[in-house]
Design a protein around this motif. Structure first.
Motif: not given
Length: 153
Positions: A59-65, A67-74, A131-138
């Motif tokens: 889970x990626x949080x932004x300001x304790x909320x 932001x993104x849920x990430x799941x590896x299916x396989x 144009x698609x870069x944002x700070x969370x990409x790393x």
């Protein structure tokens, strides 16, 4: 934009093409939380590792909320991490667990390549359209390292 994400001890250093450190990702204590800091040492995002080794999720949080849920299916047949947030769906897809395409809403916007250093450690080269870069990409590279890093050694 091109970035290099390199693990160093219990943190990751993110450099640009000129080898300037622009971000760092540090593990928070003994937990499975990793904070993404900018060059001024300000926390931008937090990555929380969840699940187990067979089904890693994040889970990626932004300001304790959330932001993104990430799941590896396989981990083997279809090594892809799916990330969903408000108005965006990412697929970080691979065929070999080393070279990943960053797909945003069905459009390929970048790549993450796993490279080996002379010491056998992995580092990650990120190429993404400006144009698609944002700070969370790393944090995508950190998630790849946590999900597939041990298998790739």
């Amino acid at each position: 934009m091109e970035l290099l994400v390199a693990p160093k001890g219990n943190k990751y250093v993110v450099e640009d093409n000129n080898h300037r450190v622009i971000y760092s990702v540090k593990k928070k204590g003994f937990s499975a939380k990793y904070n993404l800091y900018d060059a001024s040492d300000y926390v931008l995002y937090t990555l929380i590792q969840e699940g187990d080794e067979r089904k890693p999720s994040f889970t990626i949080l932004l300001n304790d909320g959330v932001f993104l849920k990430m799941v590896c299916k396989s981990l083997f047949l279809d090594p892809t991490i799916y990330a969903e947030g408000k108005d965006m769906k990412y697929s970080i897809a691979s065929k070999d667990r080393r070279n990943f395409d960053i797909i945003l809403n069905d459009n390929t916007v970048g790549k993450i390549r796993t490279k080996k250093t002379m010491t056998g450690d992995s580092h990650y080269d990120i190429e993404i359209e400006n144009k698609f870069f944002d700070d969370y990409i790393p944090l995508f590279a950190v998630a790849i390292d946590k999900a597939f890093g041990e298998m790739n050694k």
